[in-house]
Write a protein that holds these residues in place. Structure first.
Motif, short mmCIF file in Angstrom:
data_model
loop_
_atom_site.label_atom_id
_atom_site.label_comp_id
_atom_site.label_asym_id
_atom_site.label_seq_id
_atom_site.Cartn_x
_atom_site.Cartn_y
_atom_site.Cartn_z
N GLN A 41 15.66 39.20 -23.61
CA GLN A 41 14.80 38.25 -24.28
C GLN A 41 15.10 38.28 -25.78
O GLN A 41 14.70 39.22 -26.48
CB GLN A 41 13.32 38.53 -24.04
N GLY A 46 12.98 32.64 -24.55
CA GLY A 46 12.62 33.04 -23.20
C GLY A 46 13.57 34.07 -22.61
O GLY A 46 14.52 34.52 -23.24
N LEU A 47 13.29 34.42 -21.36
CA LEU A 47 14.10 35.41 -20.66
C LEU A 47 15.43 34.80 -20.22
O LEU A 47 15.49 33.63 -19.81
CB LEU A 47 13.35 35.93 -19.43
N GLU A 48 16.48 35.61 -20.28
CA GLU A 48 17.81 35.18 -19.85
C GLU A 48 18.36 36.23 -18.88
O GLU A 48 18.40 37.41 -19.19
CB GLU A 48 18.75 35.03 -21.04
#
Length: 117
Positions: A41, A46-48
């Motif tokens: 992150q 956002g989350l990857e």
């Protein structure tokens, strides 16, 4: 309950290769609990998801990061590792190792990685 703990360098210079290790306790990475994954992150984003390592040793990578990513394991140490090559400041993020396994899903606490010259 499976527990995960990330370790690795917190600071890298551009063009270096990031190597992070996830140490797993409470269960073997060769058991079919789910998918051993890496997620990051970046600040304010956002989350990857990078990809996963299956209990069989097979791997799958996110197409957007595949060219720079390698996930491997050391079954004798119950660890799995993320390598990310040619890092840039855009790779600055909190990196998590995660077991994605339905009700067994478990996250490491995360480790900050900063890329700066």
């Amino acid at each position: 309950q499976v527990q995960l703990q990330e370790s690795g360098p917190g600071l890298l210079k551009p063009s270096q290769t990031l190597s992070l290790t996830c140490t797993v306790s409470g269960g073997s990475i060769t058991n079919n609990y789910g998918y051993w994954s890496w997620i990051r992150q970046p600040p304010g984003k956002g989350l990857e998801w990078f990809g996963y390592l299956a209990y069989s040793g097979n791997t799958y990578y996110s197409p957007s990061l595949k060219s720079r990513t390698s996930i491997s394991r050391d079954t004798s140490k119950n660890q799995f590792t993320l390598q990310l090559s040619s890092v840039t400041p855009e790779d600055t993020a909190v990196y998590y190792c995660v077991l994605i396994g339905g009700r067994l899903t478990s996250w490491g606490q995360g480790t900050q990685v900063t890329v700066s010259s």
